[in-house]
Design an enzyme around this catalytic site. Sequence first.
Site, PDB file in Angstrom:
ATOM      1  N   VAL A 248      -0.546  57.725-114.179  1.00  0.00           N
ATOM      2  CA  VAL A 248       0.645  58.567-114.208  1.00  0.00           C
ATOM      3  C   VAL A 248       0.340  60.069-114.121  1.00  0.00           C
ATOM      4  O   VAL A 248       1.264  60.854-114.171  1.00  0.00           O
ATOM      5  CB  VAL A 248       1.511  58.304-115.462  1.00  0.00           C
ATOM      6  CG1 VAL A 248       2.460  57.159-115.238  1.00  0.00           C
ATOM      7  CG2 VAL A 248       0.664  58.116-116.682  1.00  0.00           C
TER       8      VAL A 248
ATOM      9  N   LEU B  23      -8.678  60.448-121.094  1.00  0.00           N
ATOM     10  CA  LEU B  23      -7.851  60.005-122.222  1.00  0.00           C
ATOM     11  C   LEU B  23      -8.698  59.548-123.403  1.00  0.00           C
ATOM     12  O   LEU B  23      -8.252  59.609-124.548  1.00  0.00           O
ATOM     13  CB  LEU B  23      -6.916  58.888-121.767  1.00  0.00           C
ATOM     14  CG  LEU B  23      -5.921  59.301-120.659  1.00  0.00           C
ATOM     15  CD1 LEU B  23      -5.170  58.101-120.120  1.00  0.00           C
ATOM     16  CD2 LEU B  23      -4.947  60.356-121.186  1.00  0.00           C
TER      17      LEU B  23
ATOM     18  N   LYS C  48       2.456  72.884-105.823  1.00  0.00           N
ATOM     19  CA  LYS C  48       3.167  73.163-107.080  1.00  0.00           C
ATOM     20  C   LYS C  48       2.986  74.640-107.415  1.00  0.00           C
ATOM     21  O   LYS C  48       1.852  75.120-107.522  1.00  0.00           O
ATOM     22  CB  LYS C  48       2.593  72.271-108.185  1.00  0.00           C
ATOM     23  CG  LYS C  48       3.118  72.594-109.569  1.00  0.00           C
ATOM     24  CD  LYS C  48       2.514  71.699-110.637  1.00  0.00           C
ATOM     25  CE  LYS C  48       2.904  72.197-112.023  1.00  0.00           C
ATOM     26  NZ  LYS C  48       2.223  71.471-113.104  1.00  0.00           N
TER      27      LYS C  48
ATOM     28  N   SER D 223     -12.424  47.916-114.339  1.00  0.00           N
ATOM     29  CA  SER D 223     -11.873  46.568-114.438  1.00  0.00           C
ATOM     30  C   SER D 223     -10.528  46.507-113.728  1.00  0.00           C
ATOM     31  O   SER D 223      -9.581  47.194-114.126  1.00  0.00           O
ATOM     32  CB  SER D 223     -11.732  46.223-115.931  1.00  0.00           C
ATOM     33  OG  SER D 223     -10.747  45.238-116.090  1.00  0.00           O
TER      34      SER D 223
ATOM     35  N   GLY E   3     -12.724  53.665-114.119  1.00  0.00           N
ATOM     36  CA  GLY E   3     -12.497  54.159-112.758  1.00  0.00           C
ATOM     37  C   GLY E   3     -11.098  54.702-112.569  1.00  0.00           C
ATOM     38  O   GLY E   3     -10.477  54.532-111.524  1.00  0.00           O
TER      39      GLY E   3
HETATM   40  C1  LIG Z   1       2.984  59.625-119.602  1.00  0.00           C
HETATM   41  C2  LIG Z   1       1.802  60.366-119.091  1.00  0.00           C
HETATM   42  C3  LIG Z   1       1.980  61.342-118.106  1.00  0.00           C
HETATM   43  C4  LIG Z   1       0.881  62.062-117.648  1.00  0.00           C
HETATM   44  N1  LIG Z   1       1.062  63.067-116.740  1.00  0.00           N
HETATM   45  C5  LIG Z   1       0.017  63.846-116.397  1.00  0.00           C
HETATM   46  C6  LIG Z   1       0.168  64.944-115.508  1.00  0.00           C
HETATM   47  O1  LIG Z   1       1.235  65.185-114.947  1.00  0.00           O
HETATM   48  N2  LIG Z   1      -0.904  65.711-115.268  1.00  0.00           N
HETATM   49  C7  LIG Z   1      -2.123  65.467-115.820  1.00  0.00           C
HETATM   50  O2  LIG Z   1      -3.057  66.246-115.612  1.00  0.00           O
HETATM   51  N3  LIG Z   1      -2.304  64.401-116.603  1.00  0.00           N
HETATM   52  C8  LIG Z   1      -1.278  63.596-116.911  1.00  0.00           C
HETATM   53  N4  LIG Z   1      -1.482  62.528-117.730  1.00  0.00           N
HETATM   54  C9  LIG Z   1      -2.828  62.179-118.132  1.00  0.00           C
HETATM   55  C10 LIG Z   1      -3.539  61.488-116.982  1.00  0.00           C
HETATM   56  O3  LIG Z   1      -2.818  60.324-116.609  1.00  0.00           O
HETATM   57  C11 LIG Z   1      -4.941  61.112-117.405  1.00  0.00           C
HETATM   58  O4  LIG Z   1      -5.589  62.230-117.932  1.00  0.00           O
HETATM   59  C12 LIG Z   1      -5.742  60.660-116.229  1.00  0.00           C
HETATM   60  O5  LIG Z   1      -5.069  59.670-115.509  1.00  0.00           O
HETATM   61  C13 LIG Z   1      -7.079  60.140-116.669  1.00  0.00           C
HETATM   62  O6  LIG Z   1      -6.999  58.873-117.227  1.00  0.00           O
HETATM   63  P1  LIG Z   1      -8.363  58.171-117.550  1.00  0.00           P
HETATM   64  O7  LIG Z   1      -9.160  58.069-116.301  1.00  0.00           O
HETATM   65  O8  LIG Z   1      -8.975  58.840-118.718  1.00  0.00           O
HETATM   66  O9  LIG Z   1      -7.897  56.722-118.054  1.00  0.00           O
HETATM   67  P2  LIG Z   1      -7.320  55.459-117.243  1.00  0.00           P
HETATM   68  O10 LIG Z   1      -6.550  55.832-116.046  1.00  0.00           O
HETATM   69  O11 LIG Z   1      -6.649  54.622-118.286  1.00  0.00           O
HETATM   70  O12 LIG Z   1      -8.608  54.698-116.752  1.00  0.00           O
HETATM   71  C14 LIG Z   1      -9.407  53.915-117.614  1.00  0.00           C
HETATM   72  C15 LIG Z   1     -10.403  53.136-116.800  1.00  0.00           C
HETATM   73  O13 LIG Z   1     -11.266  52.449-117.703  1.00  0.00           O
HETATM   74  C16 LIG Z   1     -11.376  51.108-117.297  1.00  0.00           C
HETATM   75  N5  LIG Z   1     -11.670  50.297-118.463  1.00  0.00           N
HETATM   76  C17 LIG Z   1     -11.095  50.350-119.678  1.00  0.00           C
HETATM   77  N6  LIG Z   1     -11.615  49.402-120.484  1.00  0.00           N
HETATM   78  C18 LIG Z   1     -12.557  48.751-119.754  1.00  0.00           C
HETATM   79  C19 LIG Z   1     -13.424  47.671-120.011  1.00  0.00           C
HETATM   80  N7  LIG Z   1     -13.431  47.031-121.170  1.00  0.00           N
HETATM   81  N8  LIG Z   1     -14.236  47.270-119.022  1.00  0.00           N
HETATM   82  C20 LIG Z   1     -14.238  47.873-117.803  1.00  0.00           C
HETATM   83  N9  LIG Z   1     -13.433  48.898-117.507  1.00  0.00           N
HETATM   84  C21 LIG Z   1     -12.592  49.318-118.468  1.00  0.00           C
HETATM   85  C22 LIG Z   1     -10.023  50.798-116.652  1.00  0.00           C
HETATM   86  O14 LIG Z   1     -10.102  49.687-115.799  1.00  0.00           O
HETATM   87  C23 LIG Z   1      -9.774  52.087-115.884  1.00  0.00           C
HETATM   88  O15 LIG Z   1     -10.473  52.045-114.658  1.00  0.00           O
HETATM   89  C24 LIG Z   1      -0.405  61.769-118.155  1.00  0.00           C
HETATM   90  C25 LIG Z   1      -0.576  60.752-119.085  1.00  0.00           C
HETATM   91  C26 LIG Z   1       0.505  60.051-119.553  1.00  0.00           C
HETATM   92  C27 LIG Z   1       0.301  58.966-120.570  1.00  0.00           C
END
Ligand SMILES: Cc1cc2nc3c(=O)[nH]c(=O)nc-3n(C[C@H](O)[C@H](O)[C@H](O)COP(=O)(O)OP(=O)(O)OC[C@H]3O[C@@H](n4cnc5c(N)ncnc54)[C@H](O)[C@@H]3O)c2cc1C
Length: 508
Positions: free
Chosen positions: A52, A338, A83, A44, A18
Amino acid sequence: MSEALPPDAIREIVVVGGGTAGWMAASALVTLLPQGTRITLIESDEIGIVGVGEATIPPIRAFNRMVGIGEDEFLRAAQGTFKLGIEFVDWGEKGRRYFHPFGPHGQDLRGVDFHQLYLSAAKRREMPPIEQWSMSAVAAAQGRFARPDAAARLPFSQLDYAFHFDAGLYARFLRGIAEKRGVVRREGKITRWEQDGETGHVSSVTLASGEQIGGELFLDCSGFRGLLIEGALEAGYEEWTHWLPCDRAVAVPCALAGDPDPFTRSTARAAGWQWRIPLQHRIGNGIVYSSAHMSADEAAALLLASLDGEALAEPRQLSFTTGRRKLAWSGNVVALGLSSGFLEPLESTSIHLIQSGIQKLLALFPDRLFDPVERDEYNRQMQDVFEDVRDFIILHYKASRRDDSDFWRTCRDMAVPDSLAGKLALWDAKGRLFREGRELFGTASWVAVLLGQGITPAASEPIAAAPPADWVDDVLAQMHRSYAHFAGHMPTHGEFLRANFDARGSAQ
Ligand SMILES: Cc1cc2nc3c(=O)[nH]c(=O)nc-3n(C[C@H](O)[C@H](O)[C@H](O)COP(=O)(O)OP(=O)(O)OC[C@H]3O[C@@H](n4cnc5c(N)ncnc54)[C@H](O)[C@@H]3O)c2cc1C
């Protein structure tokens, strides 16, 4: 109604995660798939989100339209700002800056690309930086913003924009939309999964509470860990660390001093770079660095010493490995966000890659037969978009002429992918650039970085010399005046936010 679904249609989708990826996917799918498709999202609280991702690029506006998200409503909810591009400081060499704007530079004349006319004029006389022929860059330099509507005329119609926002608030906002439209949220940590003995497809996941949740299609939005795509399906990861050596980040928000700038700033540092992203209520800051060249303590100290205002939290360290999941779609699992790979945030492309994955998934949406043709096409298209973005990001490192640290010398001397080497060769000779296929970054973006970092071609395109030089100079001067004139009539970014969003700012 579910009766309307064809017999093989997918009826149960499970979104694992999420964060931004999970809620973007859930809100898009619940809006666009036929009724009768049930969507469950599991997140979770214990693990949380990376939180971020705060800067975006203009295609996010198409995502908002696709999902039916009102721009103002979303900016209010996520403390968003506008932006107009990215200011790069100290990248080409220390003491120099340039702007990578959204939208084009100038206007093409008689079939000749604007940047070619600019290059040929620059052979005749000293020219101001090319960004002075960009509506977005000129507005950004004056700290101004206005939103062009459909009736806007040149050059105002060339202003293009994206957003900065608070990633946590954005995920919460999307969750509100998705839940209202029927997505069911389950909180809990997935501790195991079950796979079909014959196909290997994931059939269910089990939470720590013992609850089992079954599905036909799983979207792995679990972040860097790639819970299902790697844990269950072992899709593999192609590392790009030899081209993109930064592997750590340290982030901290700080108080906003004055009105927020309508642009992101990226400042090159001895072993990486620092971001500054102004929101309505604070500034997001961070340093992306190579752990081989800078320690975590050094990075945190450098960050804290260079904030505009008081730090609002403890610095948070993150590690990552740049690269892409070899198969973003494997079996009945599609990785988004990610979990599908990570290119460092230099050009704010991660959220766009989520959007692009969702759009491609919708265009190639499977049924329960999971025809491999759809999966293979999806993987091919995702590979293309990841590689295109990768090349553009590598360009920033490769095109630097800094040699004041090991890090920059290594970047400058590294061999680059053939696809990028070919592009650079065409540029170096006569400033030629071609946008191939569905490449995300067009000519203006490449020109901005190349010229901004002082990489000037040996000559310009021969046809750029065809129009009479006096006439070209005249038209360039007129254009130059018109960008400055239009920007001068826009409100400041702070005034625009206060008028439209009741936002805080120093001038209040
Ligand atoms: C330093 C940094 C800077 C960034 N800056 C930018 C930016 O400026 N612009 C941009 O477009 N992107 C940026 N990004 C990338 C951006 O943060 C991600 O693409 C975006 O937040 C998506 O993350 P996500 O949803 O894939 O993962 P996450 O935010 O990590 O979410 C993962 C989810 O999975 C759940 N989960 C994981 N394991 C389990 C489990 N076992 N059971 C239940 N739930 C679980 C977690 O609870 C969470 O809800 C940046 C990334 C980094 C590292």
